[in-house]
Scaffold this active site. Structure first.
Site, PDB file in Angstrom:
ATOM      1  N   LYS A 230     -20.784  30.997 -24.486  1.00  0.00           N
ATOM      2  CA  LYS A 230     -19.435  31.347 -24.827  1.00  0.00           C
ATOM      3  C   LYS A 230     -18.931  29.907 -25.381  1.00  0.00           C
ATOM      4  CE  LYS A 230     -16.203  31.900 -21.466  1.00  0.00           C
ATOM      5  NZ  LYS A 230     -15.240  31.105 -22.052  1.00  0.00           N
ATOM      6  N   THR A 231     -17.958  30.365 -26.377  1.00  0.00           N
ATOM      7  CA  THR A 231     -17.278  28.999 -26.986  1.00  0.00           C
ATOM      8  C   THR A 231     -15.903  29.157 -26.730  1.00  0.00           C
ATOM      9  OG1 THR A 231     -17.612  29.968 -29.164  1.00  0.00           O
ATOM     10  CG2 THR A 231     -19.019  28.566 -28.627  1.00  0.00           C
ATOM     11  N   HIS A 232     -15.223  27.778 -27.151  1.00  0.00           N
ATOM     12  CA  HIS A 232     -13.670  27.942 -27.330  1.00  0.00           C
ATOM     13  C   HIS A 232     -13.453  26.948 -28.399  1.00  0.00           C
ATOM     14  CE1 HIS A 232     -11.840  29.914 -23.878  1.00  0.00           C
ATOM     15  NE2 HIS A 232     -12.410  29.143 -22.990  1.00  0.00           N
TER      16      HIS A 232
ATOM     17  N   LYS B 242      -9.627  35.370 -27.259  1.00  0.00           N
ATOM     18  CA  LYS B 242      -8.352  36.014 -26.518  1.00  0.00           C
ATOM     19  C   LYS B 242      -7.428  36.299 -27.496  1.00  0.00           C
ATOM     20  CE  LYS B 242      -9.502  34.067 -21.883  1.00  0.00           C
ATOM     21  NZ  LYS B 242     -10.095  33.107 -22.168  1.00  0.00           N
TER      22      LYS B 242
ATOM     23  N   ASP C  15      -2.296  39.426 -30.641  1.00  0.00           N
ATOM     24  CA  ASP C  15      -0.954  39.502 -31.843  1.00  0.00           C
ATOM     25  C   ASP C  15      -1.153  40.742 -32.632  1.00  0.00           C
ATOM     26  OD1 ASP C  15       1.355  38.818 -33.343  1.00  0.00           O
ATOM     27  OD2 ASP C  15       0.569  36.662 -33.257  1.00  0.00           O
TER      28      ASP C  15
ATOM     29  N   SER D  58      -9.307  36.026 -14.303  1.00  0.00           N
ATOM     30  CA  SER D  58      -9.721  35.667 -12.825  1.00  0.00           C
ATOM     31  C   SER D  58      -8.692  34.848 -12.360  1.00  0.00           C
ATOM     32  CB  SER D  58     -11.185  34.635 -13.053  1.00  0.00           C
ATOM     33  OG  SER D  58     -10.946  33.826 -13.973  1.00  0.00           O
TER      34      SER D  58
ATOM     35  N   GLN E  13      -7.806  28.774 -11.106  1.00  0.00           N
ATOM     36  CA  GLN E  13      -8.929  29.409 -11.413  1.00  0.00           C
ATOM     37  C   GLN E  13      -9.381  29.895  -9.938  1.00  0.00           C
ATOM     38  OE1 GLN E  13     -10.642  31.417 -13.064  1.00  0.00           O
ATOM     39  NE2 GLN E  13     -12.172  30.431 -14.008  1.00  0.00           N
TER      40      GLN E  13
ATOM     41  N   TYR F 167     -12.826  31.527  -7.778  1.00  0.00           N
ATOM     42  CA  TYR F 167     -14.290  31.676  -8.137  1.00  0.00           C
ATOM     43  C   TYR F 167     -14.864  32.586  -6.949  1.00  0.00           C
ATOM     44  CZ  TYR F 167     -14.185  27.749 -11.083  1.00  0.00           C
ATOM     45  OH  TYR F 167     -13.949  26.745 -12.117  1.00  0.00           O
TER      46      TYR F 167
HETATM   47  P1  5BU Z   1     -15.090  27.751 -15.487  1.00  0.00           P
HETATM   48  O1  5BU Z   1     -15.473  26.118 -15.698  1.00  0.00           O
HETATM   49  O2  5BU Z   1     -16.511  28.432 -14.964  1.00  0.00           O
HETATM   50  O3  5BU Z   1     -13.944  27.982 -14.473  1.00  0.00           O
HETATM   51  O4  5BU Z   1     -14.942  28.326 -16.904  1.00  0.00           O
HETATM   52  C1  5BU Z   1     -14.642  29.589 -16.915  1.00  0.00           C
HETATM   53  C2  5BU Z   1     -14.449  30.197 -18.237  1.00  0.00           C
HETATM   54  O5  5BU Z   1     -14.121  31.391 -18.725  1.00  0.00           O
HETATM   55  C3  5BU Z   1     -13.388  29.232 -19.068  1.00  0.00           C
HETATM   56  O6  5BU Z   1     -14.022  29.020 -20.595  1.00  0.00           O
HETATM   57  C4  5BU Z   1     -12.064  30.158 -19.182  1.00  0.00           C
HETATM   58  O7  5BU Z   1     -11.264  30.010 -20.571  1.00  0.00           O
HETATM   59  C5  5BU Z   1     -12.945  31.693 -19.392  1.00  0.00           C
HETATM   60  N1  5BU Z   1     -12.205  32.458 -18.784  1.00  0.00           N
HETATM   61  C6  5BU Z   1     -11.982  32.691 -17.229  1.00  0.00           C
HETATM   62  O8  5BU Z   1     -12.010  31.577 -16.521  1.00  0.00           O
HETATM   63  N2  5BU Z   1     -10.955  33.470 -16.632  1.00  0.00           N
HETATM   64  C7  5BU Z   1     -10.862  34.802 -17.261  1.00  0.00           C
HETATM   65  O9  5BU Z   1     -10.180  35.855 -16.664  1.00  0.00           O
HETATM   66  C8  5BU Z   1     -11.181  34.880 -18.672  1.00  0.00           C
HETATM   67  C9  5BU Z   1     -11.838  33.674 -19.254  1.00  0.00           C
HETATM   68 BR1  5BU Z   1     -10.613  36.190 -19.717  1.00  0.00          BR
END
Ligand code: 5BU
Length: 259
Positions: A62-64, A95, A98, A153, A211, A213
């Protein structure tokens, strides 16, 4: 107590009409990995190095693309070569959110030409079905797939169960293009939808920016998701390859024990 039997990835592949879902379910089962690497690095060199080193362990990278400071089209061509070499799919976590006409341009054009190299992209359902129609105009002819964000998340996000169910209804209107959802848990009983869950680490917890987990076991076994997405749990480890193998094993064991 659960009364239904969980279907295997192979059985689910056979029930799919969406080609990308079929391909991905088959890949999971053949490669025996349900781990997606969130390759959140800021240089093309680091991205390609991760792809080559960790590629054999993962089903998806998965990339950004917009956090790369030195993006070149050449790097995406190299990434495609590594995806073929190690048998993983590329998912750009863009994501889109628009109107259809705008997202179509954002998907196929601009600097990144995402539709040329990303097998899968995702979109918010917030704008309504036009966002999917617009992306489908650019992606379907290239045999790409779309995931809708049915849940997030992050703490305090505004998605509720009504939004999630309406997202499912929207996906049902585009069975050729939408292969599944980004979600924290399974949201429908139909076996053909594929679920990917971000916010996964080996121990439950949170970061300093909201975030949240869950463990691989909670995501796959308890919440019935299909693929775990892991970023910093791997990227910040002393030895990312060793850590990747741990996540791969944890994800796969959770899947096997849920069958
Ligand atoms: P992490 O380093 O494992 O916290 O990264 C999570 C990745 O998943 C990160 O690239 C977020 O942009 C992506 N993500 C997320 O964390 N939660 C979400 O609900 C979504 C994407 Br949609």
């Amino acid at each position: 107590m659960k009364t239904h039997k969980r279907l295997s990835y192979t059985e689910r592949a056979a029930l799919c009409t969406n080609r990308m879902a079929q391909q991905l379910f088959s890949l999971l089962s053949e490669k025996e990995t349900n781990l997606a690497l969130s390759a959140d690095v800021t240089s093309c060199g680091a991205l390609l190095e991760l792809a080559d080193k960790l590629g054999p362990e993962i089903c998806i990278l998965k990339t950004h693309v917009d956090i790369l400071t030195d993006f070149t089209v050449g790097a995406t061509q190299e990434l495609i070569k590594l995806a073929r070499k190690h048998q993983f799919l590329i998912f750009e976590d863009r994501k889109f959110a628009d109107i259809g006409n705008t997202v179509k341009h954002q998907y196929q054009g601009g600097i990144y030409h995402i539709a040329d190299w990303a097998d899968i992209v995702n979109a918010h359902s917030l704008p309504g079905p036009g966002v999917i129609s617009g992306l489908a105009e650019a992606g379907l002819s290239k045999q790409r797939g779309l995931l809708l964000l049915a849940e997030m998340s992050s703490a305090g996000n505004l998605i509720n169960s009504d939004y999630t169910q309406k997202t499912l209804r929207m996906a049902e209107q585009f069975p050729e293009f939408v292969l599944g959802f980004i979600a924290q848990k399974k949201i429908a009983n139909d076996p053909w939808w594929l679920y990917m869950t971000p916010g996964v680490q080996l121990t439950e917890g949170k970061d300093t920016l909201g975030q949240h987990y869950v463990t691989p076991a909670r995501a796959i076994q308890e919440n019935e998701s299909d693929i775990i997405i892991v970023g910093r749990g791997i990227l910040q480890a002393k030895d990312p390859l060793v850590e990747t193998k741990k996540y791969r094993q944890a994800g796969w064991d959770s899947y096997r024990s849920a069958l």
